[in-house]
Design a protein around this motif. Structure first.
Motif, PDB file in Angstrom:
ATOM      1  N   LEU A  38       0.764  -1.320   0.115  1.00  9.42           N
ATOM      2  CA  LEU A  38      -0.140   0.089  -0.037  1.00  9.42           C
ATOM      3  C   LEU A  38       0.873   1.182   0.089  1.00  9.42           C
ATOM      4  N   ALA A  39       0.329   2.286  -0.471  1.00  9.07           N
ATOM      5  CA  ALA A  39       0.885   3.589  -0.810  1.00  9.07           C
ATOM      6  C   ALA A  39       0.146   4.707   0.372  1.00  9.07           C
ATOM      7  N   THR A  40       0.927   5.646   0.384  1.00  6.18           N
ATOM      8  CA  THR A  40       0.177   6.733   0.946  1.00  6.18           C
ATOM      9  C   THR A  40       0.164   8.173   0.183  1.00  6.18           C
ATOM     10  N   GLY A  41       0.002   9.425   0.537  1.00  6.34           N
ATOM     11  CA  GLY A  41      -0.237  10.581  -0.211  1.00  6.34           C
ATOM     12  C   GLY A  41      -1.784  10.652  -0.412  1.00  6.34           C
ATOM     13  N   ARG A  42      -1.828  11.677  -1.343  1.00 10.39           N
ATOM     14  CA  ARG A  42      -3.294  12.053  -1.789  1.00 10.39           C
ATOM     15  C   ARG A  42      -3.774  11.187  -2.629  1.00 10.39           C
ATOM     16  N   THR A  43      -2.851  10.803  -3.854  1.00  3.78           N
ATOM     17  CA  THR A  43      -3.333   9.666  -4.544  1.00  3.78           C
ATOM     18  C   THR A  43      -4.204   8.519  -4.449  1.00  3.78           C
ATOM     19  N   PRO A  44      -3.894   7.940  -3.385  1.00  2.00           N
ATOM     20  CA  PRO A  44      -4.745   6.645  -3.154  1.00  2.00           C
ATOM     21  C   PRO A  44      -6.080   6.693  -2.265  1.00  2.00           C
ATOM     22  N   LEU A  45      -6.291   8.133  -1.803  1.00  3.40           N
ATOM     23  CA  LEU A  45      -7.341   8.340  -0.981  1.00  3.40           C
ATOM     24  C   LEU A  45      -8.872   7.978  -1.529  1.00  3.40           C
ATOM     25  N   ASN A  69       3.302  -1.625   3.836  1.00  3.65           N
ATOM     26  CA  ASN A  69       3.393   0.042   3.463  1.00  3.65           C
ATOM     27  C   ASN A  69       4.587   0.460   2.969  1.00  3.65           C
ATOM     28  N   LEU A  70       4.468   1.045   1.897  1.00  4.11           N
ATOM     29  CA  LEU A  70       5.912   1.483   1.265  1.00  4.11           C
ATOM     30  C   LEU A  70       6.905   2.228   2.168  1.00  4.11           C
ATOM     31  N   ASP A  71       6.451   3.237   2.874  1.00  8.07           N
ATOM     32  CA  ASP A  71       7.483   3.811   3.515  1.00  8.07           C
ATOM     33  C   ASP A  71       6.899   4.467   4.806  1.00  8.07           C
ATOM     34  N   GLU A  72       7.747   5.354   5.533  1.00 13.48           N
ATOM     35  CA  GLU A  72       7.429   6.006   6.627  1.00 13.48           C
ATOM     36  C   GLU A  72       8.531   7.074   6.948  1.00 13.48           C
ATOM     37  N   SER A  83       2.320  10.745  10.790  1.00 13.15           N
ATOM     38  CA  SER A  83       3.149   9.404  10.532  1.00 13.15           C
ATOM     39  C   SER A  83       2.153   8.894   9.252  1.00 13.15           C
ATOM     40  N   TYR A  84       2.877   7.979   8.538  1.00 20.11           N
ATOM     41  CA  TYR A  84       1.951   7.238   7.569  1.00 20.11           C
ATOM     42  C   TYR A  84       1.442   6.075   8.510  1.00 20.11           C
ATOM     43  N   TRP A  85       1.715   5.587   9.556  1.00 25.79           N
ATOM     44  CA  TRP A  85       1.078   4.710  10.353  1.00 25.79           C
ATOM     45  C   TRP A  85      -0.357   5.200  10.733  1.00 25.79           C
ATOM     46  N   LEU A 137       0.877   1.747  -6.230  1.00 29.51           N
ATOM     47  CA  LEU A 137       1.812   2.802  -6.106  1.00 29.51           C
ATOM     48  C   LEU A 137       1.049   4.385  -6.522  1.00 29.51           C
ATOM     49  N   GLY A 138       1.767   5.206  -5.813  1.00 31.21           N
ATOM     50  CA  GLY A 138       1.524   6.649  -6.520  1.00 31.21           C
ATOM     51  C   GLY A 138       2.906   7.047  -7.096  1.00 31.21           C
ATOM     52  N   ILE A 139       3.229   8.231  -7.682  1.00 29.64           N
ATOM     53  CA  ILE A 139       4.448   8.636  -8.058  1.00 29.64           C
ATOM     54  C   ILE A 139       4.619  10.171  -7.759  1.00 29.64           C
ATOM     55  N   GLY A 140       5.701  10.157  -7.248  1.00 29.72           N
ATOM     56  CA  GLY A 140       6.098  11.763  -6.726  1.00 29.72           C
ATOM     57  C   GLY A 140       6.788  12.441  -8.006  1.00 29.72           C
ATOM     58  N   ARG A 141       6.736  13.900  -7.816  1.00 30.75           N
ATOM     59  CA  ARG A 141       7.257  14.598  -9.005  1.00 30.75           C
ATOM     60  C   ARG A 141       8.390  14.408  -9.232  1.00 30.75           C
ATOM     61  N   GLY A 143       9.616  11.586  -9.643  1.00 35.78           N
ATOM     62  CA  GLY A 143       9.796  10.357 -10.211  1.00 35.78           C
ATOM     63  C   GLY A 143       9.926   9.197  -9.244  1.00 35.78           C
ATOM     64  N   HIS A 144       9.774   9.671  -7.934  1.00 34.57           N
ATOM     65  CA  HIS A 144       9.903   8.624  -6.862  1.00 34.57           C
ATOM     66  C   HIS A 144       8.805   7.715  -6.899  1.00 34.57           C
ATOM     67  N   ILE A 145       9.248   6.378  -6.426  1.00 33.47           N
ATOM     68  CA  ILE A 145       8.204   5.331  -5.978  1.00 33.47           C
ATOM     69  C   ILE A 145       8.397   4.920  -4.778  1.00 33.47           C
ATOM     70  N   GLY A 146       7.434   4.701  -3.590  1.00 36.58           N
ATOM     71  CA  GLY A 146       7.636   4.733  -2.365  1.00 36.58           C
ATOM     72  C   GLY A 146       8.609   6.140  -2.222  1.00 36.58           C
ATOM     73  N   PHE A 147       9.802   6.059  -1.311  1.00 32.88           N
ATOM     74  CA  PHE A 147      10.464   7.271  -1.155  1.00 32.88           C
ATOM     75  C   PHE A 147      11.916   7.115  -2.055  1.00 32.88           C
ATOM     76  N   ASN A 148      11.983   6.268  -2.936  1.00 29.58           N
ATOM     77  CA  ASN A 148      13.106   5.890  -3.732  1.00 29.58           C
ATOM     78  C   ASN A 148      13.074   7.230  -4.576  1.00 29.58           C
ATOM     79  N   SER A 207      -0.043  18.278 -12.766  1.00 31.27           N
ATOM     80  CA  SER A 207       0.915  18.512 -12.071  1.00 31.27           C
ATOM     81  C   SER A 207       2.025  17.095 -12.277  1.00 31.27           C
ATOM     82  N   LYS A 208       1.229  15.984 -12.654  1.00 32.94           N
ATOM     83  CA  LYS A 208       2.018  14.623 -12.778  1.00 32.94           C
ATOM     84  C   LYS A 208       2.093  14.389 -14.194  1.00 32.94           C
ATOM     85  N   ALA A 209       1.605  15.032 -14.984  1.00 27.06           N
ATOM     86  CA  ALA A 209       1.765  14.645 -16.406  1.00 27.06           C
ATOM     87  C   ALA A 209       3.207  14.522 -16.913  1.00 27.06           C
TER      88      ALA A 209
HETATM   89  C1  GLP Z   1       4.479  10.490  -1.270  1.00 26.32           C
HETATM   90  C2  GLP Z   1       4.780   9.052  -0.951  1.00 26.32           C
HETATM   91  C3  GLP Z   1       4.594   8.326  -2.179  1.00 26.32           C
HETATM   92  C4  GLP Z   1       3.546   9.019  -2.893  1.00 26.32           C
HETATM   93  C5  GLP Z   1       4.000  10.108  -3.370  1.00 26.32           C
HETATM   94  C6  GLP Z   1       3.186  11.125  -4.142  1.00 26.32           C
HETATM   95  O1  GLP Z   1       5.374  11.244  -0.619  1.00 26.32           O
HETATM   96  N1  GLP Z   1       5.819   8.465  -0.230  1.00 26.32           N
HETATM   97  O2  GLP Z   1       4.423   6.889  -1.871  1.00 26.32           O
HETATM   98  O3  GLP Z   1       3.432   8.123  -4.249  1.00 26.32           O
HETATM   99  O4  GLP Z   1       4.708  10.849  -2.398  1.00 26.32           O
HETATM  100  O5  GLP Z   1       2.310  11.915  -3.134  1.00 26.32           O
HETATM  101  P1  GLP Z   1       0.660  12.234  -3.703  1.00 26.32           P
HETATM  102  O6  GLP Z   1      -0.029  11.002  -3.730  1.00 26.32           O
HETATM  103  O7  GLP Z   1       0.393  13.228  -2.356  1.00 26.32           O
HETATM  104  O8  GLP Z   1       0.985  13.097  -4.804  1.00 26.32           O
END
Ligand code: GLP
Length: 260
Positions: A38-45, A69-72, A83-85, A137-141, A143-148, A207-209
């Motif tokens: 599972l992922a966090t962030g606004r995307t999976p809400l 979960n991917l990260d904390e 916290s992501y928890w 997964l979501g994706i960060g701006r 290009g991160h997945i999780g916090f990679n 913003s993710k395009a």
């Molecule tokens: C967060 C999370 C990622 C998430 C990404 C996008 O910081 N660690 O797992 O996919 O950044 O966040 P958002 O969904 O709020 O755009």
């Protein structure tokens, strides 16, 4: 790679939620326990809202589901409001019949000398559960997945990482002030993510395009860790139209070039 483009994030999320429900039911018939990343962030809400609705109104049970979960954020205890928890409990777990012992989120409040052990135990717990059936997964701006973040290799495992300045700036919306945003996080690695048997990545909004286009039409490179997904045999992208715009235009252009 499968591309699913929807008019709204809600439509996309509902479609993915139906996929998760059928995974849960398939596993039930086979006598197996589904393992979902599972992922966090606004995307999976919207996805989490729909799963809660399916549980309440359609009786979808999570009693046998195991989650990772991917990260904390590093330095935040489980009860910290950011916290992501806490995020996962407030937005999903508290509203389902999932068993607490089946929920896994990396611990952010560990002493430096315990980090390596915590990360190794997290990897071992995933392996003991039989590996991840479906990674959300979501994706960060960046290009991160999780916090990679950029620079994370394809074979990285669960570890402590430094957050990119762009990621920290994006997190100000949650923390209120840049100085309150943690500088480091624990994240599963790109290698951990790529071992999932199937992966569903969601992205919404204009913003993710750019990052979606770079990740899925650009070269596979650790400059954009999400691009490693191009080499995975079972990835589905769930995009709304604004997030898919540049990708769709780029695909069309490539198609024309290959015809000429
Ligand atoms: C967060 C999370 C990622 C998430 C990404 C996008 O910081 N660690 O797992 O996919 O950044 O966040 P958002 O969904 O709020 O755009």
């Amino acid at each position: 790679m499968d591309f699913h483009i929807f008019q709204t994030p809600e439509e996309a999320s509902h479609s993915l939620a139906r996929g998760i429900a059928s995974l849960i039911k398939r596993c039930e018939v086979a006598g197996k326990r589904p393992v979902i990343g599972l992922a966090t962030g606004r995307t999976p809400l919207a996805l989490y809202r729909e799963l809660v609705r399916m549980h309440r109104e359609e009786g979808l049970s999570f009693r046998n589901v195991i989650t990772f979960n991917l990260d904390e954020y590093h330095g935040l205890g489980r009860e910290h409001p950011k916290s992501y928890w806490r995020f996962m409990h407030e937005n999903l777990f508290d509203h389902l019949d999932i068993l607490p012992e089946n929920i896994h989120v990396p611990r952010g409040d560990i002493e430096p000398e315990d980090t390596v052990r915590e990360c190794q135990e997290y990897e071992a717990a995933i392996a003991d559960a039989g590996g991840i059936d479906l990674q959300i997964l979501g994706i960060g701006r960046t290009g991160h997945i999780g916090f990679n973040e950029p620079g994370s290799g394809a074979h990285t495992r669960t570890r402590l990482v430094e957050l990119d300045p762009v990621t920290r700036a994006d997190a100000v919306a949650d923390f209120g002030d840049l100085s309150a945003v943690p500088e480091m996080a624990l994240t599963v690695g790109c290698g951990t993510i790529l071992e999932a048997r199937s992966i569903a990545l969601m992205a919404w909004g204009a913003s993710k395009a750019t990052v979606v286009e770079k990740a899925f039409l650009g070269p596979v490179s650790d400059d954009v860790p999400a691009s490693f997904l191009q080499d995975h045999p079972s990835v589905s992208l769930y995009l709304d139209e604004p997030a898919a715009e540049l990708l769709a235009a780029g695909c069309e252009e490539k198609h024309h070039l290959s015809k000429d």
